[in-house]
Design an enzyme around this catalytic site. Structure first.
Site, PDB file in Angstrom:
ATOM      1  N   CYS A  47      -4.659  -1.186 -18.832  1.00  0.00           N
ATOM      2  CA  CYS A  47      -4.326  -0.277 -17.722  1.00  0.00           C
ATOM      3  C   CYS A  47      -3.296  -0.854 -16.754  1.00  0.00           C
ATOM      4  CB  CYS A  47      -5.582   0.137 -16.966  1.00  0.00           C
ATOM      5  SG  CYS A  47      -6.436  -1.245 -16.196  1.00  0.00           S
ATOM      6  N   ARG A  54       3.407 -11.692  -9.150  1.00  0.00           N
ATOM      7  CA  ARG A  54       3.875 -10.361  -9.559  1.00  0.00           C
ATOM      8  C   ARG A  54       4.646  -9.654  -8.457  1.00  0.00           C
ATOM      9  NH1 ARG A  54      -1.913  -7.098  -9.855  1.00  0.00           N
ATOM     10  NH2 ARG A  54      -0.760  -5.234  -9.264  1.00  0.00           N
ATOM     11  N   HIS A 111       0.827  -1.221   0.000  1.00  0.00           N
ATOM     12  CA  HIS A 111       0.000   0.000   0.000  1.00  0.00           C
ATOM     13  C   HIS A 111       0.848   1.251   0.000  1.00  0.00           C
ATOM     14  CE1 HIS A 111      -2.565  -2.793   2.683  1.00  0.00           C
ATOM     15  NE2 HIS A 111      -2.363  -3.271   1.494  1.00  0.00           N
ATOM     16  N   GLU A 135      -8.364 -10.026 -16.497  1.00  0.00           N
ATOM     17  CA  GLU A 135      -7.221 -10.305 -15.624  1.00  0.00           C
ATOM     18  C   GLU A 135      -7.014 -11.793 -15.410  1.00  0.00           C
ATOM     19  OE1 GLU A 135      -6.542  -6.874 -12.636  1.00  0.00           O
ATOM     20  OE2 GLU A 135      -8.525  -7.680 -12.159  1.00  0.00           O
ATOM     21  N   ARG A 188     -13.160   1.455 -10.705  1.00  0.00           N
ATOM     22  CA  ARG A 188     -13.121   0.010 -10.569  1.00  0.00           C
ATOM     23  C   ARG A 188     -13.682  -0.341  -9.196  1.00  0.00           C
ATOM     24  NH1 ARG A 188      -7.512  -3.079 -10.475  1.00  0.00           N
ATOM     25  NH2 ARG A 188      -7.240  -2.109  -8.452  1.00  0.00           N
ATOM     26  N   ASN A 247      -1.149  -6.590 -15.329  1.00  0.00           N
ATOM     27  CA  ASN A 247      -0.343  -7.070 -14.191  1.00  0.00           C
ATOM     28  C   ASN A 247      -0.847  -8.435 -13.746  1.00  0.00           C
ATOM     29  OD1 ASN A 247       0.631  -4.465 -14.308  1.00  0.00           O
ATOM     30  ND2 ASN A 247      -0.591  -3.746 -12.576  1.00  0.00           N
ATOM     31  N   ASP A 248      -2.153  -8.515 -13.564  1.00  0.00           N
ATOM     32  CA  ASP A 248      -2.713  -9.788 -13.116  1.00  0.00           C
ATOM     33  C   ASP A 248      -2.786 -10.797 -14.248  1.00  0.00           C
ATOM     34  OD1 ASP A 248      -3.162  -9.765 -10.330  1.00  0.00           O
ATOM     35  OD2 ASP A 248      -4.715  -8.249 -10.614  1.00  0.00           O
ATOM     36  N   ARG A 307      -8.589   3.200  -8.795  1.00  0.00           N
ATOM     37  CA  ARG A 307      -8.551   2.066  -7.854  1.00  0.00           C
ATOM     38  C   ARG A 307      -9.272   2.475  -6.567  1.00  0.00           C
ATOM     39  NH1 ARG A 307      -2.875   1.461 -10.072  1.00  0.00           N
ATOM     40  NH2 ARG A 307      -2.692  -0.698 -10.760  1.00  0.00           N
TER      41      ARG A 307
HETATM   42  C1  PEP Z   1      -3.725  -5.076 -13.213  1.00  0.00           C
HETATM   43  O1  PEP Z   1      -3.848  -6.140 -12.625  1.00  0.00           O
HETATM   44  O2  PEP Z   1      -3.064  -4.940 -14.273  1.00  0.00           O
HETATM   45  C2  PEP Z   1      -4.353  -3.859 -12.675  1.00  0.00           C
HETATM   46  C3  PEP Z   1      -4.354  -2.739 -13.358  1.00  0.00           C
HETATM   47  O3  PEP Z   1      -4.892  -3.934 -11.430  1.00  0.00           O
HETATM   48  P1  PEP Z   1      -4.043  -3.905 -10.082  1.00  0.00           P
HETATM   49  O4  PEP Z   1      -2.630  -3.583 -10.453  1.00  0.00           O
HETATM   50  O5  PEP Z   1      -4.658  -2.899  -9.207  1.00  0.00           O
HETATM   51  O6  PEP Z   1      -4.212  -5.312  -9.601  1.00  0.00           O
HETATM   52 MG    MG Z   2      -5.363  -6.352 -11.089  1.00  0.00          MG
END
Ligand code: PEP
Ligand code: MG
Length: 755
Positions: free
Chosen positions: A680, A643, A367, A609, A510, A632-633, A474
């Site tokens: 994103c 990750r 965080h 994701e 989101r 990312n996910d 977020r």
């Molecule tokens: C992602 O997973 O790419 C994403 C944008 O969400 P977060 O990084 O908040 O999991």
């Molecule tokens: Mg994500």
């Protein structure tokens, strides 16, 4: 017995007189060694001080050849003195020569001596030198004598820390306390921070070492320990751990130590030897640190942190200070150094005076990292022991890109970084000039660049960096920095402010993505084996519909009369989206029934994701208004790489065939269905990666605000048509050249694409 105990006290009293005399540091050290030798009844007493180059230099001696002072030296690890420094523990030997580490220094003339007692000179667990006594006879020194020597070593440690000995250093290498340290951590938020160390939890500096009245000190200790125990018991009983920012487990560990007889006995012994209560706590803690710092067992190291905290609390009790960071003025160029901290604590500092944040812990998705990035603060994490190596006020440089840390840097390092900062500033100025220029490629392809956000502090970037909108808001960040669940009204107020600040530019909210590593201190979390794949995000929202419905209601009300875009994270099956959509419909009906205004338009989307969705695209795209790739996910789950785990997170390349092909198929499907698609994840914010995304057909990207400039510069220098013509065939089966990243780098070079 009595005379035995009076010995060290008497010695300390004499030392205090010597400390107060207006003499040079060398004269003071010379007197100190004479006093110690007389008190311990030793023929020899010598002080070795650790230099910045790792050499222990003889600084003063009684009994050895005086000519050897500032000449004789040993490396850390060499000889008995070097061994004490390396291991930070005393050595008590009746026959020194028989020890395998014994190294004879002819210039000192020490051949006549047999017994040897040496103790490290410690401060906050760091070894600053070694103090030695020697005798001709073969004797083993008594426990009390070891204690007395350790206690006097503290006085010498204070002289080193106060900088007194720098004046008599013969070499220009400097002492270890001022040694430049180069450490390597993990860059978590980019930018270079040049400034001075501010310890998040300042060590209380005990300067009053020597007691006037031992009995009175003992009483002070008893009273402070009682207060300490009560405060911990209170915290545990109140159950309100979240407010104090602590966890039950840590408090239980505190309690265990606070009642530990062994710990208290050691402190009492140091008081009996003539130290003040606070100096005694510090001495015991310093011994413990020195020993535990060499431990590699993570459990024991964690306990060391607990014990450090507890000792600090006790010293504060004794000195009448509050727990927590000092309220003193921050310097204008503060680099905050901490073991770890919560997002809210970082926000408390205020952005203006912070030039950087350096943590012993901290991960890329923690965080505090997310908030640090939002505030534009360079951040480096995972630097072992940096809290004990750094002193408040030390010059320091952190590089949030490479993860490098330079503590007390040499002048040439400072110059190099100052140049890097100027270069970055020039580049930032160039990016600012691009702010109002269109995001269009050389061949006229428009690529919409939006920004990711999560806190109100992010929103000024919208105008500053010239983003087309907020592509990912977020919402969980508001929940993460709060101390209790934000109520409907608070959520609504936040979303209203976000929409107001966006001033008509689109915002894609989101829904809550909590669970997994994004824990809320006030929401009881369950232990999960694989939290990233556990009960998180929309899964949690659908199982606790009250929570999700409150958020949806807040969003619908905030967007009354405006456009609302809302997407759901971690969707694995179309049905989950349909359920979420029906919650929105229910809330809408409810609001209408009660005569509330509702949004002008509502568009609902899904984050891609979870790889399973890639195989349900035809069905999914019939129902959604838009999709957004959470790369990312998606990458983490497609390649089975955590990750947040730096050991594996870089193992596979998102610019490899597997991932790019998956993205391309997704794009094709979305285009066929006329459903808008964005990406994103962090990928969108890296110029080379963003170039690849444009090459395969993405026309809408969302990224952290600091990436907008670099990515726009790339886009405006790119011929998207040419890139596509050369890139797309490489995604077809059977293409010879498999290294897409190398091809992209070559292409950018050949075509002068700004990366
Ligand atoms: C992602 O997973 O790419 C994403 C944008 O969400 P977060 O990084 O908040 O999991
Ligand atoms: Mg994500």
């Amino acid at each position: 017995m009595r005379s035995n105990l009076a010995g060290p006290r008497l010695l300390l009293r004499r030392l205090r007189e010597v400390m107060a005399e207006p003499i040079t540091a060398q004269e003071r050290l010379d007197k100190i060694v004479v006093l110690i030798a007389a008190n311990v009844v030793a023929e020899v007493c010598s002080v070795y001080i650790l230099r910045a180059d790792g050499v222990l230099e003889l600084y003063a001696t009684e009994g050895l050849n005086r000519e050897a002072v500032h000449r004789a030296s040993l490396r850390v690890g060499q000889g008995l003195v070097g061994l004490i420094a390396a291991e930070a523990r005393p050595l008590n030997l009746p026959n020194a020569r028989a020890h395998p580490s014994f190294a004879y220094l002819p210039e000192t003339g020490e051949d006549a001596y047999n017994s040897f007692l040496g103790v490290p000179i410690l401060r906050a667990g760091r070894t600053l030198g070694v103090l030695v006594v020697q005798n001709q006879s073969h004797r083993t020194y008594l426990e009390d004598e070891v204690e007395a020597l350790q206690t006097t070593a503290m006085v010498i440690a204070e002289m080193v820390a106060a900088g007194e000995l720098e004046a008599i250093a013969q070499k220009d290498t400097g002492l270890d306390l001022s040694r430049p340290i180069h450490a390597m951590g993990v860059g978590l938020a980019e930018g270079v921070g040049l400034g001075h160390v501010v310890l998040h939890e300042p060590r209380v500096v005990v300067t009053n070492l020597i007691a006037e009245d031992t009995e009175a000190e003992k009483h002070r200790l008893d009273a402070a320990i009682n207060r300490l125990r009560l405060s911990i018991d209170d915290l545990l009983a109140s159950g309100d751990m979240a407010a104090a920012g602590e966890h039950r487990e840590v408090l239980e560990a505190y309690r265990m130590f606070a009642y530990d007889r062994g710990w208290i006995r050691k402190i009492e012994e140091a008081i009996r030897n003539g130290l003040t209560a606070e100096a005694a706590v510090e001495k015991v803690q310093s011994d413990m640190r020195a020993r535990l710092l060499r431990q590699t067992d993570p459990y024991l190291r964690e306990r060391l942190h607990d014990l450090d905290d507890l000792a600090n609390r006790l010293i504060r009790e004794l000195m009448g200070r509050e727990h927590g960071s000092e309220t003193g003025e921050l310097p204008k160029d503060a680099i905050i150094v901490a073991r770890n901290m919560g997002a809210a604590e970082l926000l408390d500092y205020g952005r203006d005076r912070i030039r950087g944040l350096l943590l012993e812990e901290g991960g890329p998705t923690s965080h505090v990292t997310i908030v640090g990035r939002a505030l534009g603060i360079p951040l480096v994490g995972q630097v072992d022991d940096i809290v004990s190596l750094a002193d408040a006020g030390d010059a320091i440089i952190i590089d949030g890109e490479t993860g490098e840390v330079h503590l007390r840097p040499a002048q040439d390092v400072q110059n190099a970084y100052a140049e890097k900062v100027r270069f970055r500033a020039r580049r930032q100025a160039q990016y600012r000039r691009l702010r109002n220029k269109p995001s269009v490629t050389k061949d006229g392809v428009e690529v919409s660049l939006q920004m990711n956000a999560g806190l109100l502090v992010d929103l000024p970037h919208l105008a500053e960096a010239g983003a087309a909108g907020v592509g990912l808001f977020r919402t969980e960040l508001q929940f993460m920095v709060a101390s209790s669940f934000p109520r409907l009204k608070e959520q609504q107020a936040q979303y209203t402010q976000v929409l107001d600040a966006a001033a008509g530019k689109p915002v894609t909210f989101r829904s809550l993505d909590i669970g997994g590593d994004k824990v809320l201190p006030y929401l009881r979390s369950i232990q999960e084996e694989n939290p990233a794949m556990g009960w998180r995000a929309l899964r949690l929202g659908l199982d606790r519909p009250g929570l999700l419905r409150t958020q949806i209601r807040a969003l619908l009300r905030a967007a009354a009369g405006r456009d609302l875009k809302l997407m759901f994270p971690m969707v694995a099956e179309v049905d989950e989206f349909l359920k979420a959509r029906s919650l929105v419909e229910k809330e809408l009906k409810h609001l209408r029934r009660h005569g509330h205004d509702v949004p002008e338009t509502i568009r609902l989307g899904v984050m891609i994701e979870v790889p399973s969705l890639l195989f349900q695209l035809d069905e999914l795209l019939q129902h959604v208004d838009f999709v957004s790739v959470g790369s990312n996910d998606l990458f983490q789950f497609m390649f089975a790489v955590d990750r947040g785990n730096t050991r594996v997170s870089d193992r596979f390349d998102p610019l490899g065939l597997g991932f790019l092909r998956a993205l391309k198929r997704l794009l094709d499907a979305a285009n066929r269905a006329h459903v808008p698609v964005t990406l994103c994840g962090e990928l969108a914010g890296r110029p080379l990666e963003a170039m690849a995304l444009v090459g395969i057909g993405f026309r809408d990207l969302s990224m952290s605000p600091s990436s907008l400039g670099p990515v726009k510069a790339m886009i405006r220098s790119l011929d998207a048509g040419r890139l596509a013509a050369r890139l797309l065939p490489r995604l077809e089966p059977g293409h010879q050249d498999k290294n897409i990243r190398d091809f992209l780098v070559r292409f950018a070079e050949e075509m002068d694409v700004v990366l």
